[in-house]
Design a protein around this motif. Structure first.
Motif, PDB file in Angstrom:
ATOM      1  N   ILE A   1       0.874  -1.164   0.000  1.00  0.00           N
ATOM      2  CA  ILE A   1       0.000   0.000   0.000  1.00  0.00           C
ATOM      3  C   ILE A   1       0.917   1.221   0.000  1.00  0.00           C
ATOM      4  O   ILE A   1       1.698   1.418   0.938  1.00  0.00           O
ATOM      5  N   VAL A   2       0.846   2.003  -1.051  1.00  0.00           N
ATOM      6  CA  VAL A   2       1.764   3.132  -1.220  1.00  0.00           C
ATOM      7  C   VAL A   2       1.188   4.386  -0.565  1.00  0.00           C
ATOM      8  O   VAL A   2       0.070   4.805  -0.896  1.00  0.00           O
ATOM      9  N   TYR A   3       1.949   4.930   0.384  1.00  0.00           N
ATOM     10  CA  TYR A   3       1.559   6.175   1.047  1.00  0.00           C
ATOM     11  C   TYR A   3       2.334   7.374   0.506  1.00  0.00           C
ATOM     12  O   TYR A   3       1.998   8.511   0.765  1.00  0.00           O
ATOM     13  N   GLY A   4       3.409   7.111  -0.176  1.00  0.00           N
ATOM     14  CA  GLY A   4       4.251   8.162  -0.722  1.00  0.00           C
ATOM     15  C   GLY A   4       5.477   8.381   0.136  1.00  0.00           C
ATOM     16  O   GLY A   4       5.516   7.923   1.272  1.00  0.00           O
ATOM     17  N   PRO A   5       6.507   9.003  -0.443  1.00  0.00           N
ATOM     18  CA  PRO A   5       6.469   9.728  -1.705  1.00  0.00           C
ATOM     19  C   PRO A   5       6.283   8.802  -2.917  1.00  0.00           C
ATOM     20  O   PRO A   5       6.647   7.638  -2.886  1.00  0.00           O
ATOM     21  N   THR A   6       5.692   9.398  -3.955  1.00  0.00           N
ATOM     22  CA  THR A   6       5.549   8.692  -5.215  1.00  0.00           C
ATOM     23  C   THR A   6       5.493   9.745  -6.321  1.00  0.00           C
ATOM     24  O   THR A   6       5.587  10.951  -6.042  1.00  0.00           O
ATOM     25  N   LEU A   7       5.302   9.317  -7.557  1.00  0.00           N
ATOM     26  CA  LEU A   7       5.251  10.282  -8.658  1.00  0.00           C
ATOM     27  C   LEU A   7       3.997  11.150  -8.561  1.00  0.00           C
ATOM     28  O   LEU A   7       2.950  10.685  -8.091  1.00  0.00           O
ATOM     29  N   PRO A   8       4.066  12.397  -9.044  1.00  0.00           N
ATOM     30  CA  PRO A   8       2.887  13.279  -9.023  1.00  0.00           C
ATOM     31  C   PRO A   8       1.648  12.639  -9.644  1.00  0.00           C
ATOM     32  O   PRO A   8       0.536  12.856  -9.166  1.00  0.00           O
ATOM     33  N   ALA A   9       1.829  11.814 -10.676  1.00  0.00           N
ATOM     34  CA  ALA A   9       0.681  11.202 -11.358  1.00  0.00           C
ATOM     35  C   ALA A   9      -0.138  10.315 -10.423  1.00  0.00           C
ATOM     36  O   ALA A   9      -1.316  10.060 -10.672  1.00  0.00           O
ATOM     37  N   PHE A  10       0.483   9.825  -9.362  1.00  0.00           N
ATOM     38  CA  PHE A  10      -0.206   8.912  -8.453  1.00  0.00           C
ATOM     39  C   PHE A  10      -0.534   9.566  -7.105  1.00  0.00           C
ATOM     40  O   PHE A  10      -1.136   8.931  -6.239  1.00  0.00           O
ATOM     41  N   GLN A  11      -0.126  10.819  -6.939  1.00  0.00           N
ATOM     42  CA  GLN A  11      -0.211  11.454  -5.619  1.00  0.00           C
ATOM     43  C   GLN A  11      -1.657  11.576  -5.131  1.00  0.00           C
ATOM     44  O   GLN A  11      -1.938  11.417  -3.941  1.00  0.00           O
ATOM     45  N   ASP A  12      -2.591  11.827  -6.041  1.00  0.00           N
ATOM     46  CA  ASP A  12      -3.987  11.982  -5.618  1.00  0.00           C
ATOM     47  C   ASP A  12      -4.598  10.661  -5.168  1.00  0.00           C
ATOM     48  O   ASP A  12      -5.670  10.650  -4.564  1.00  0.00           O
ATOM     49  N   ASP A  13      -3.950   9.555  -5.505  1.00  0.00           N
ATOM     50  CA  ASP A  13      -4.528   8.241  -5.202  1.00  0.00           C
ATOM     51  C   ASP A  13      -4.061   7.661  -3.871  1.00  0.00           C
ATOM     52  O   ASP A  13      -4.556   6.614  -3.456  1.00  0.00           O
ATOM     53  N   VAL A  14      -3.075   8.265  -3.228  1.00  0.00           N
ATOM     54  CA  VAL A  14      -2.534   7.644  -2.011  1.00  0.00           C
ATOM     55  C   VAL A  14      -3.576   7.668  -0.892  1.00  0.00           C
ATOM     56  O   VAL A  14      -4.332   8.638  -0.809  1.00  0.00           O
TER      57      VAL A  14
END
Lengths: 394, 145
Positions: free
Chosen positions: B77-90
């Motif tokens: 389960i990704v909480y971030g950091p991650t790429l901007p493209a996925f940031q809204d989905d965390v």
């Protein structure tokens, strides 16, 4: 019998300060670490006639020649796949020396990886490499990046989860690795992270990629380090206690980008497992003979997996071993990453842990293991990898 | 010195760039089919696409239809950091699915809360067009399995 046994020795180590942001180029940091390693060995940089670097290293042979003042570089090689090659560089150095292809081999790594680090010529220099993913993915990352599996810590979380499922490791085990490694860092003035950590601190740190928390992950830092490897005979004439490369081995057959490859191969055929078997077979030694262990601690769970891969613990027993204090320099059965490792000292792509392996052999660690004569230093246990056994010259 | 970092970060969703080794895979997903390579000699399935069978070394193969059925093998389960493209989905999930054919496939389960994911959970492939060329394979829970 291993043909490279005791033919080469690490005779010089050097480094820059480690920091979350030095504001210096990787080239500049590399040169400081290299000159420092030469001074430590008592040689001139002009005497370097071999170079082994990581293939991800941005400072190349041309740049080295431009500062070493030496036209006589003979042997040069690089190791692939990042952290997997972190100790393979030492195997190649020993090979070059035992085969007579070079006499004085430089091994180094320089990294600007802090959030505010200087950006360089290469997309992997400065900050976080994964933030600069290509928009069109022609390589194997096309199979996972478009689904949000972007970074090493996310990939390693998947492998960690599988270890939890199959072998019962848990967050208390991971926390124990983080806490013990931090205890070592607190004793090391060079370490970036020196605030004491409790198990509660670990469990309270924010989730990054479940099951990995912030304190399960390596730190991101700036810094460089270097080692000088030479023949045993020459090392004996130099000023430091030689750390003999007693055995070395390489293996390929898994790595963290190709998750599908990793999961479709039995864990006991993984590259680190095979490196371990080769080392024990070729040296006649066993895990019980090692006085200390240095492994690629990019994530706490991978210290546990490394303990199992190299035969220090059976599958599923690495976590309980760490929880029982087995990794501590202070009475643990296998003092591990006594510098504070990549979790707390610095993240110089694993090479800083090999510097600490040499310090333990010399007797100069800030968390010294008494009578330390034999140590194992290993690269990342997910990639094509390599490891060495170092022995104090007697 | 100029801060180059901001301008260097990949803002858009990175997408596969089909090549000569794998373009059939993406042609199939555009039609709503999940196809993997299968050795014409020994019948071994494989993914990712490659020019020969690792079991028998035959270079003869077909692109055969998968059942689309599999079970969750591992996940994060990704909480971030991650790429901007996925940031809204965390926080979002990424799963490794062991398909019925025996190959592993990484993607996401779209109809599942993070805490609901379990090892061995049955899932089935669904198709999500992203643009004219690329249709990504995602998963949904198969409650009948």
């Amino acid at each position: 019998m291993n043909e490279l046994q005791d033919k080469a020795a690490i005779t010089g180590i050097g480094q820059t300060p480690y920091s979350k942001g030095l504001g210096r180029s990787e080239y500049d940091m590399a040169v400081e670490a290299i000159f420092s390693a030469c001074e430590d060995a008592g040689i001139s940089p002009r005497e370097i006639d071999g170079v082994v670097r990581y293939d991800m290293e941005n400072v190349d042979e041309e740049q080295l020649l431009a500062v070493l003042g030496n036209p006589e570089i003979r042997y040069q090689a690089s190791t692939s796949w990042g952290g997997g090659g972190a100790v393979s560089v030492l195997v190649h150095a020993a090979l070059a020396i035992s085969a007579g292809l070079a006499e004085t081999v430089l091994v180094f790594r320089s990294r600007a990886r802090g959030k505010k680090s200087v950006y360089g010529k290469d997309p992997k220099q400065g900050g976080r490499y994964w933030e600069r993913t290509e928009a069109h993915l022609p390589g194997l990352n096309q199979w996972h990046v478009p689904h949000g599996l972007v970074t090493a810590f996310q990939e390693m979380a998947m492998i960690t989860r599988r270890h939890m499922i199959e072998h019962g490791s848990n967050e208390d085990h991971f926390g124990a690795v983080a806490v013990t490694t931090r205890e070592h860092a607190c004793r090391n003035p060079q370490a970036v992270m020196r605030q004491p950590m409790t198990l509660e601190d670990h469990h309270a740190s924010r989730m990054i990629a479940d099951p990995l928390r912030l304190f399960d992950c390596n730190i991101e830092t700036d810094g460089a380090c270097a080692l000088i490897v030479t023949s045993r005979e020459r090392a004996r004439d130099l000023k430091q206690v030689p750390a003999l490369i007693h055995a070395g081995a390489l293996a390929a057959g898994s790595h963290h980008i190709r998750l599908s490859t990793l999961f479709s191969r039995p864990r006991d055929q993984d590259s680190a497992v095979r490196v371990g078997r080769q080392l024990w077979q070729s040296s006649g030694l066993g895990p019980g003979d090692m006085d200390a262990f240095f492994c690629y601690d990019f994530f706490t769970s991978f210290v546990i997996i490394a303990l199992e891969d190299y035969g220090f613990c059976k599958r599923g027993e690495g976590g309980p071993f760490a929880e029982a204090g087995g990794l501590s320099f202070d009475g643990g059965r296998l003092p591990t990453n006594t510098n504070g490792g990549q979790l707390s000292e610095a993240f110089i792509h694993g090479l800083n842990n090999s510097l600490e392996a040499v310090r333990q052999i010399r007797g100069t660690s800030t968390s010294q293991v008494p009578d330390c004569e034999l140590v194992l230093s290993a690269g990342a246990n997910t990639d094509p990898t390599g490891a060495v056994i170092l022995r104090r010259d007697s | 010195m100029t801060d180059l970092r901001e301008g260097a970060i990949t803002q858009i969703l990175p997408l596969p760039q089909p090549n000569l080794d794998n373009q059939e895979f993406y042609e199939a997903t555009r039609r709503g089919e999940l196809r993997f390579q299968r050795c014409a000699r020994c019948g071994t399935w494989r993914h990712y696409p490659r020019p020969a069978c690792p079991e028998c070394h035959s270079r003869e193969y077909g692109w055969e239809l998968s059942t689309g059925q599999g079970r969750v093998y591992s996940w994060t389960i990704v909480y971030g950091p991650t790429l901007p493209a996925f940031q809204d989905d965390v926080p979002y999930n990424v799963v490794d699915v062991l398909m019925e054919e025996g190959v592993h496939f990484q993607s996401q389960v779209l109809d599942c809360q993070p805490e609901e994911i379990r090892e061995g959970m049955p899932v089935e492939a669904i198709f999500v067009p992203v643009d004219d060329d690329i249709t990504l394979v995602k998963f949904r829970r198969n409650r009948d399995a």
